[in-house]
Enzyme design. Sequence first.
Site, PDB file in Angstrom:
ATOM      1  N   GLU A  21       0.799  -1.003   0.267  1.00 39.05           N
ATOM      2  CA  GLU A  21      -0.028   0.060  -0.077  1.00 39.05           C
ATOM      3  C   GLU A  21       0.946   1.238  -0.092  1.00 39.05           C
ATOM      4  O   GLU A  21       0.425   2.086  -0.673  1.00 39.05           O
ATOM      5  CB  GLU A  21      -0.928  -0.161   1.292  1.00 39.05           C
ATOM      6  CG  GLU A  21      -1.921  -1.115   1.133  1.00 39.05           C
ATOM      7  CD  GLU A  21      -2.677  -0.965   2.492  1.00 39.05           C
ATOM      8  OE1 GLU A  21      -4.209  -0.499   2.275  1.00 39.05           O
ATOM      9  OE2 GLU A  21      -2.340  -1.383   3.605  1.00 39.05           O
ATOM     10  N   LYS A  99     -11.885   4.348   2.102  1.00 34.54           N
ATOM     11  CA  LYS A  99     -10.641   3.733   1.469  1.00 34.54           C
ATOM     12  C   LYS A  99     -11.369   2.497   0.682  1.00 34.54           C
ATOM     13  O   LYS A  99     -11.500   1.323   0.894  1.00 34.54           O
ATOM     14  CB  LYS A  99      -9.786   3.129   2.416  1.00 34.54           C
ATOM     15  CG  LYS A  99      -8.400   2.420   2.167  1.00 34.54           C
ATOM     16  CD  LYS A  99      -7.521   1.871   3.178  1.00 34.54           C
ATOM     17  CE  LYS A  99      -6.290   1.457   2.703  1.00 34.54           C
ATOM     18  NZ  LYS A  99      -5.606   1.132   3.845  1.00 34.54           N
TER      19      LYS A  99
END
Length: 120
Positions: A21, A99
């Site tokens: 990420e 997200k």
Amino acid sequence: MDEIVLKGMPFFGYHGVLPEENAIGQRFVVNVWLACELSEAGRTDDVSKTVDYARVYAIVREVVEGLPKKLIEAVAEDVARQLLTTFARLQSVTVEVEKPGAPIPGIFGQVSVKIRRDRA
């Protein structure tokens, strides 16, 4: 209390617990609710009596596109702190960080964190 709302602000950042990420990055969507007294701005039509939306957007963008954090909770906290510090008119701020691509096995629309912070 009156509110100014900025919704659906998409940004690209590198926040997350997983190393990929932080390396690849992903999209985040931020919504903010700004609680402040707006009657004087409404009566006078004077921009100095309200909160500058462009500056709000710039602050949110700087945080989300800035230094990576592990948690979206930390992103939301930083946004709230900076908005309350920058705008004396704000009594409270609610920040939601979405997200959409959270690394969760399964089908879901989004993961989000929503916090509210008051001036006091």
